[in-house]
Design a protein around this motif. Structure first.
Motif, PDB file in Angstrom:
ATOM      1  N   GLU A  85       0.821  -1.208   0.000  1.00 19.68           N
ATOM      2  CA  GLU A  85       0.000   0.000   0.000  1.00 19.68           C
ATOM      3  C   GLU A  85       0.856   1.258   0.000  1.00 19.68           C
ATOM      4  O   GLU A  85       0.473   2.288  -0.564  1.00 19.68           O
ATOM      5  CB  GLU A  85      -0.930   0.003   1.217  1.00 19.68           C
ATOM      6  CG  GLU A  85      -2.063  -1.015   1.119  1.00 19.68           C
ATOM      7  CD  GLU A  85      -2.871  -1.095   2.414  1.00 19.68           C
ATOM      8  OE1 GLU A  85      -2.558  -0.340   3.359  1.00 19.68           O
ATOM      9  OE2 GLU A  85      -3.805  -1.926   2.476  1.00 19.68           O
ATOM     10  N   ALA A  86       2.040   1.174   0.625  1.00 15.24           N
ATOM     11  CA  ALA A  86       2.936   2.334   0.686  1.00 15.24           C
ATOM     12  C   ALA A  86       3.808   2.447  -0.559  1.00 15.24           C
ATOM     13  O   ALA A  86       4.578   3.413  -0.695  1.00 15.24           O
ATOM     14  CB  ALA A  86       3.827   2.229   1.929  1.00 15.24           C
ATOM     15  N   GLY A  87       3.706   1.486  -1.470  1.00 17.11           N
ATOM     16  CA  GLY A  87       4.498   1.538  -2.690  1.00 17.11           C
ATOM     17  C   GLY A  87       5.926   1.069  -2.514  1.00 17.11           C
ATOM     18  O   GLY A  87       6.783   1.311  -3.385  1.00 17.11           O
ATOM     19  N   ALA A  88       6.217   0.392  -1.395  1.00 14.29           N
ATOM     20  CA  ALA A  88       7.570  -0.105  -1.140  1.00 14.29           C
ATOM     21  C   ALA A  88       7.711  -1.527  -1.673  1.00 14.29           C
ATOM     22  O   ALA A  88       6.813  -2.348  -1.512  1.00 14.29           O
ATOM     23  CB  ALA A  88       7.871  -0.080   0.362  1.00 14.29           C
ATOM     24  N   ALA A  89       8.836  -1.823  -2.294  1.00 12.54           N
ATOM     25  CA  ALA A  89       9.139  -3.196  -2.674  1.00 12.54           C
ATOM     26  C   ALA A  89       9.312  -3.997  -1.386  1.00 12.54           C
ATOM     27  O   ALA A  89       9.941  -3.530  -0.440  1.00 12.54           O
ATOM     28  CB  ALA A  89      10.420  -3.251  -3.500  1.00 12.54           C
ATOM     29  N   VAL A  90       8.751  -5.191  -1.332  1.00 15.24           N
ATOM     30  CA  VAL A  90       8.849  -5.984  -0.108  1.00 15.24           C
ATOM     31  C   VAL A  90       9.343  -7.381  -0.455  1.00 15.24           C
ATOM     32  O   VAL A  90       8.880  -8.017  -1.400  1.00 15.24           O
ATOM     33  CB  VAL A  90       7.494  -6.036   0.649  1.00 15.24           C
ATOM     34  CG1 VAL A  90       6.384  -6.606  -0.222  1.00 15.24           C
ATOM     35  CG2 VAL A  90       7.626  -6.823   1.946  1.00 15.24           C
ATOM     36  N   THR A  91      10.336  -7.837   0.292  1.00 15.20           N
ATOM     37  CA  THR A  91      10.869  -9.179   0.115  1.00 15.20           C
ATOM     38  C   THR A  91      11.319  -9.693   1.477  1.00 15.20           C
ATOM     39  O   THR A  91      11.047  -9.057   2.499  1.00 15.20           O
ATOM     40  CB  THR A  91      12.017  -9.197  -0.919  1.00 15.20           C
ATOM     41  OG1 THR A  91      12.361 -10.551  -1.212  1.00 15.20           O
ATOM     42  CG2 THR A  91      13.232  -8.436  -0.419  1.00 15.20           C
ATOM     43  N   ASN A  92      11.975 -10.871   1.494  1.00 14.30           N
ATOM     44  CA  ASN A  92      12.457 -11.359   2.782  1.00 14.30           C
ATOM     45  C   ASN A  92      13.909 -11.790   2.681  1.00 14.30           C
ATOM     46  O   ASN A  92      14.505 -11.817   1.600  1.00 14.30           O
ATOM     47  CB  ASN A  92      11.545 -12.457   3.347  1.00 14.30           C
ATOM     48  CG  ASN A  92      11.905 -13.860   2.901  1.00 14.30           C
ATOM     49  OD1 ASN A  92      12.531 -14.066   1.867  1.00 14.30           O
ATOM     50  ND2 ASN A  92      11.479 -14.836   3.674  1.00 14.30           N
ATOM     51  N   TYR A  93      14.481 -12.098   3.834  1.00 12.70           N
ATOM     52  CA  TYR A  93      15.915 -12.372   3.905  1.00 12.70           C
ATOM     53  C   TYR A  93      16.346 -13.435   2.890  1.00 12.70           C
ATOM     54  O   TYR A  93      17.304 -13.249   2.141  1.00 12.70           O
ATOM     55  CB  TYR A  93      16.289 -12.883   5.307  1.00 12.70           C
ATOM     56  CG  TYR A  93      16.343 -11.844   6.396  1.00 12.70           C
ATOM     57  CD1 TYR A  93      15.814 -10.560   6.229  1.00 12.70           C
ATOM     58  CD2 TYR A  93      16.917 -12.155   7.624  1.00 12.70           C
ATOM     59  CE1 TYR A  93      15.865  -9.634   7.238  1.00 12.70           C
ATOM     60  CE2 TYR A  93      16.975 -11.227   8.651  1.00 12.70           C
ATOM     61  CZ  TYR A  93      16.446  -9.963   8.474  1.00 12.70           C
ATOM     62  OH  TYR A  93      16.506  -9.050   9.488  1.00 12.70           O
ATOM     63  N   GLY A  94      15.651 -14.581   2.895  1.00 10.28           N
ATOM     64  CA  GLY A  94      16.073 -15.706   2.073  1.00 10.28           C
ATOM     65  C   GLY A  94      16.056 -15.391   0.592  1.00 10.28           C
ATOM     66  O   GLY A  94      16.991 -15.737  -0.151  1.00 10.28           O
ATOM     67  N   ILE A  95      14.989 -14.740   0.131  1.00 12.67           N
ATOM     68  CA  ILE A  95      14.875 -14.412  -1.296  1.00 12.67           C
ATOM     69  C   ILE A  95      15.929 -13.370  -1.673  1.00 12.67           C
ATOM     70  O   ILE A  95      16.602 -13.491  -2.704  1.00 12.67           O
ATOM     71  CB  ILE A  95      13.457 -13.922  -1.619  1.00 12.67           C
ATOM     72  CG1 ILE A  95      12.438 -15.033  -1.330  1.00 12.67           C
ATOM     73  CG2 ILE A  95      13.357 -13.489  -3.075  1.00 12.67           C
ATOM     74  CD1 ILE A  95      10.993 -14.634  -1.543  1.00 12.67           C
ATOM     75  N   ALA A  96      16.082 -12.351  -0.832  1.00 18.22           N
ATOM     76  CA  ALA A  96      17.068 -11.303  -1.124  1.00 18.22           C
ATOM     77  C   ALA A  96      18.487 -11.877  -1.169  1.00 18.22           C
ATOM     78  O   ALA A  96      19.264 -11.571  -2.087  1.00 18.22           O
ATOM     79  CB  ALA A  96      16.972 -10.199  -0.073  1.00 18.22           C
TER      80      ALA A  96
END
Length: 413
Positions: free
Chosen positions: A372-383
């Motif tokens: 909703e805030a327009g931020a890219a979101v991922t997690n530790y493992g994927i990054a």
């Protein structure tokens, strides 16, 4: 032994001050879990109580402070209660007969925004009976309407509550959502290549490893657990190839090198992005990291609090790797525990931990807030798999996520 809270169905009890939320929680649990008083605002913090509510299984009830609290501490109480809304798999809205106004409708809207089932309970029915017209008015907002009195029969009320809960709760919350159930079947083998490092308490495995082992056993599959240093020997000892290899994000590059191409490989944290969150959105978010520019703000978010080591994964390694990957001087902010920011608009990206201490609902809420805030979101493992150049292999077992990643990479060009 108590079930970890994140693995239970979480039921939040909400309502105005002094509607009887604590009495309702005590009535359901059969214990004095919450303090009951005639003084308005007695519940000043969240109160949790676990119980077995068969056939649903383990549940965690949360007694919240009234959100119409006007006391000096109301701001802090309201903030905690709002966070409880985010974490609830089911919302119980307690009201009184002929009193369903703006406050209650706002809770309904909050539930609808989160796609959370809501059960309306009309309390204090021994003092004032609700009219059929009043109940029908509530049914415009939710089909689940019950009446409650502390003087009533507990067994009768619990049976009715359980019936409604079974109807209301999403199917994947009755049995905890299992990403592994889409990967391995009964009788198949998963090899877990586990490093023993400073992050592992002496004599124990870390929580993501423990939860993954339990998920494999629940599927009647076979968990073959080895240290990463014995991984090659373990593969050689197996008569048949495993269905999947699951390993730690920090050593995934080495494990991929040592694994035959026909065997799937992923990481514990990547698995948790599917188990707890939205792996497709997180794959897209990881693809957007390459677009970060000098001075962009990135939030590193941890679900739990812990004493950070000198080479802490979130505080030290990921910021270092991201700077190397982008070639940019990124501005990092780190939060842990319940301190997930309300306003994410200042961040270009959010990199979240595996969220082994959060339930699926709470993690999905965090992902949605970032979107909703327009931020890219991922997690530790994927990054980390992106940084180590093995992301396509790691996402192979999640084809929709891999497609989303590759599509976003194309869009970046």
């Amino acid at each position: 032994m108590k079930t970890m809270k994140a693995l239970t169905i979480q039921i939040g009890i909400f309502g105005k001050i002094n509607t009887g939320k604590s009495s309702l929680m005590n009535f359901i649990t059969g214990q004095d879990a919450s303090i009951v008083s005639e003084i308005a605002g007695t519940t000043t913090d969240l109160v949790y109580k676990q119980m077995e509510l068969n056939p649903l299984g383990p549940v965690t009830l949360t007694d919240t402070a009234g959100i119409d609290d006007t006391s000096l501490l109301s701001g802090a109480r309201i903030e905690k209660t709002t966070k409880a809304l985010d974490a609830s798999d089911i919302i119980i809205l307690l009201c009184e007969a002929d009193a369903f106004g703006e406050f209650e409708e706002n809770i309904v809207k909050a539930a609808q925004k989160r796609a959370t089932p809501l059960i309306a309970v009309i309390g204090k029915s021994d003092i004032k009976q609700a009219s059929e017209q009043f109940k029908n008015n509530i049914r415009k907002f939710t089909p689940y309407v019950l009446e409650f009195s502390v003087k009533g029969n507990r067994d009768v009320f619990l049976n009715e509550l359980k019936r409604v809960l079974i109807e209301a709760v999403p199917e994947n919350f009755i049995e905890n959502f299992s990403a592994l159930s889409r990967i391995i079947k009964s009788g198949e083998t998963a090899v877990l290549a586990v490093p023993i490092d400073l992050g592992a308490p002496r004599g124990r495995l870390i929580m993501p490893q423990v939860q993954t082992i339990r998920s494999i056993l629940d599927l009647n599959a076979i968990a073959y657990i080895v240290k990463n240093t014995e991984y090659k020997a373990a593969l050689a000892n197996l008569k048949n190839s495993p269905e999947i290899v699951i390993t730690d994000s920090q050593i995934v590059k080495d494990i991929v090198k040592e694994t035959p191409e026909n065997i799937k490989v992923t990481t514990f944290s990547t698995l948790f992005s599917a188990e707890k969150g939205d792996i497709v959105e997180m794959a897209k978010g990881a693809a957007k990291l390459k677009n970060l520019k000098k001075g962009d703000k990135v939030l590193i978010a941890e679900a739990c609090t812990h004493h950070a080591s000198s080479d802490d994964i979130g505080r030290v390694k990921i910021p270092k790797w991201l700077k190397e990957y982008t070639g940019q001087d990124i501005d990092f902010e780190i939060v842990s525990g319940q301190n997930y920011p309300k306003d994410l608009n200042k961040y270009k990206a959010v990199i979240h931990c595996g969220a082994c201490t959060l339930n699926r609902k709470a993690m999905l809420s965090r992902v949605n807030k970032a979107k909703e805030a327009g931020a890219a979101v991922t997690n530790y493992g994927i990054a980390i798999s992106v940084f180590q150049g093995v992301i396509e292999k790691v996402l192979e077992v999640f084809p929709d996520a891999l497609k989303a990643y590759n599509r976003q990479i194309k869009d970046n060009r």
